[in-house]
Design a protein around this motif. Structure first.
Motif, short mmCIF file in Angstrom:
data_model
loop_
_atom_site.label_atom_id
_atom_site.label_comp_id
_atom_site.label_asym_id
_atom_site.label_seq_id
_atom_site.Cartn_x
_atom_site.Cartn_y
_atom_site.Cartn_z
N GLU A 212 37.73 42.05 42.37
CA GLU A 212 38.35 41.15 43.43
C GLU A 212 38.31 39.96 42.66
O GLU A 212 37.24 39.55 41.78
CB GLU A 212 37.22 40.86 44.53
N PRO A 214 37.96 36.07 42.42
CA PRO A 214 37.32 35.12 43.42
C PRO A 214 38.09 33.71 43.23
O PRO A 214 39.04 33.45 42.33
CB PRO A 214 35.78 35.11 42.64
N THR A 215 37.39 32.55 43.70
CA THR A 215 37.69 31.51 43.39
C THR A 215 37.78 30.95 42.23
O THR A 215 36.67 31.22 41.64
CB THR A 215 37.15 30.55 44.64
N GLY A 227 39.93 32.04 46.34
CA GLY A 227 39.96 33.74 46.31
C GLY A 227 40.72 33.96 47.56
O GLY A 227 40.30 33.61 48.76
N THR A 228 41.29 35.39 47.62
CA THR A 228 42.01 35.82 48.53
C THR A 228 41.22 37.07 49.09
O THR A 228 41.36 37.62 50.35
CB THR A 228 43.41 36.27 48.64
N GLY A 229 40.28 37.40 48.48
CA GLY A 229 39.53 38.82 48.51
C GLY A 229 40.45 40.10 48.21
O GLY A 229 39.92 41.08 48.38
N LYS A 230 41.64 39.79 47.87
CA LYS A 230 42.47 41.03 47.40
C LYS A 230 41.93 41.49 46.10
O LYS A 230 41.70 40.88 45.15
CB LYS A 230 43.72 40.34 47.10
N HIS A 231 41.96 42.79 45.99
CA HIS A 231 41.70 43.56 44.77
C HIS A 231 42.68 43.74 43.81
O HIS A 231 43.64 44.09 44.34
CB HIS A 231 40.66 44.96 45.33
N ASN A 253 32.24 39.89 39.92
CA ASN A 253 31.95 41.50 40.33
C ASN A 253 30.67 42.25 39.74
O ASN A 253 30.18 43.22 40.33
CB ASN A 253 33.16 41.97 39.74
#
Length: 429
Positions: A212, A214-215, A227-231, A253
């Motif tokens: 992921e 992050p910001t 961050g969008t939380g998208k992997h 991570n």
């Protein structure tokens, strides 16, 4: 009538003509011979001595007893005429300090000054090499721009990145090295090297790892991106905002603090291998890959720069793809470190300086990286290749959408052991 020869006076109190208490007959004076023994002592020609009668051979200085008068003014009276010492010919038996030939060399003094000269030359060369090498480093990565960082642990963690940058390559070189002509650069390999008292550990991070993003704060703009939380794949972090976002993503991570960053491109990697005269490596199984240009037979062989690059880039030839490639990358980098550290390279300036020049010129490091830290990283990699450390892949639990998913339980244990500088017990894929 005066019986003395011309110039001899019988009443000269200080010359040769000074006689004894009474006159002697001519016969007595002629018959008497010169003596050399003690009976003639005191017969010198100085004041108070008797003049030799006419026809008598004058008293000669002795060559053995110091001369007439007990050594007072004779040939061997200490003046040096008999020994030759006045003119420097006294020989080995002459008294010290009388100039008896060339003095013996002072070997202790010569050895001392030779040692001082050699040590001075080594110190000057070492200092000069240090500043020369230090000026070669490209300290372009500012890790202070990484936000929300985990706490530092014991030991030192290096993030080592191999990028697919084509910078500095000509069209012919791109063709020979099978690099293609893609613009920009992406990560081709990523490794974490932990250097500590409990053993060194080299961990490969597959570029297809599921992470992921992050910001983060933009490395150029300074703007904060939420961050969008998208992997996505791990190498996408580098493609998005370079080294600082890659470090931020790994720290987020994993929960592991990265102390230093080291990156090398295609051209630099190939140049280092060529500078050391190739790297010896044993390939367990033959493989071929049209994408990287690899075409290797099984067995021990020496790879040049072009072949080495093909070896560490190949993944399409393996069923395990990226996981097998990371193992080959670890294997080759350890062999390269061992090759550079051999006496034939270190003690040969015609190989050492080109190797240092090629390597340091092509490295991109963080602003706090010192030559000492870089050397520590290098020797740790050499130690891992010699069996003094642990070499592993990141523990993987499975995959999703083509991305490799890390085993969270094993990763947590691994990070705790690294942070506490403990011996690693976790195994990877």
């Amino acid at each position: 009538m005066n019986e003395w020869p011309d110039g001899w006076s019988d009443n000269n109190g200080n010359g040769y003509g000074r006689g004894g208490a009474g006159a002697r007959s001519e016969g007595a004076r002629v018959a008497r011979q010169a003596g050399r023994g003690p009976a003639d002592a005191g017969q010198g020609y100085g004041p108070g001595s008797s003049a030799p009668p006419y026809g008598r051979v004058p008293q000669q200085p002795s060559y053995t007893d110091g001369g007439a008068g007990g050594g007072q003014g004779g040939y061997d009276d200490g003046s040096g005429y008999n020994t030759g010492q006045v003119y420097g010919g006294g020989g080995a038996g002459g008294p010290a300090g009388t100039g008896g030939g060339r003095p013996a060399p002072n070997w202790r003094r010569r050895i001392k000054w030779t040692a001082i000269t050699v040590v001075t030359a080594l110190v000057v060369t070492t200092i000069g090499t240090y500043f020369w090498a230090d000026s070669k480093l490209n300290r372009d990565v500012d890790l202070s721009k990484v936000i929300d960082r985990p706490a530092e642990g014991d030991g030192t963690n290096y993030l080592i990145v191999g990028s697919d940058s084509r910078e500095g390559l000509s069209a012919d070189q791109k063709k020979d090295l099978h690099t293609g002509s893609a613009e920009g650069k992406r990560t081709d390999s990523m490794m974490i090297l932990h250097v500590g008292d409990s053993g060194d550990t080299l961990i490969s991070l597959p570029r297809d790892s599921d992470v992921e993003i992050p910001t983060f704060k933009g490395s150029e703009s300074g703007k904060t991106f939420q961050g969008t939380g998208k992997h996505t794949k791990l190498n996408a972090a580098y493609a998005t905002d370079g080294p600082t976002l890659l470090v931020r993503t790994i720290e987020y991570n994993m929960g592991l603090h990265i102390d230093h960053y080291v990156e090398i491109g295609f051209a630099g990697f190939a140049n280092i291998v060529d500078a050391v005269g190739g790297v010896d490596i044993t390939i367990d199984k033959a493989f071929k890959d049209k994408y990287s240009g690899a075409d290797f037979k099984a067995g021990k062989q020496t790879l040049n720069g072009e072949e080495a690059l093909a070896f560490v880039r190949t993944r399409h030839a393996f069923a395990a793809s990226d996981l097998e490639r990371t193992k080959n990358q670890q294997k080759f980098l350890s062999a390269l470190a061992h090759q550079v550290a051999t006496p034939s390279t270190v003690l040969n300036p015609f190989k050492l300086y080109p190797t240092l020049g090629s390597g340091l010129d092509s490295l991109t490091v963080d602003k706090d990286m010192s030559l000492w830290s870089l050397a520590s990283m290098f020797w740790a990699m050499k130690g891992v290749s010699g069996g003094d450390g642990t070499s592993m892949n990141m523990p993987i639990s499975g995959s999703t959408g083509g991305n490799l998913v890390w085993d969270k339980t094993k990763v947590k244990t691994l990070v705790n052991e690294l942070n506490n500088d403990e011996k690693v017990t976790v195994s990877g894929n």
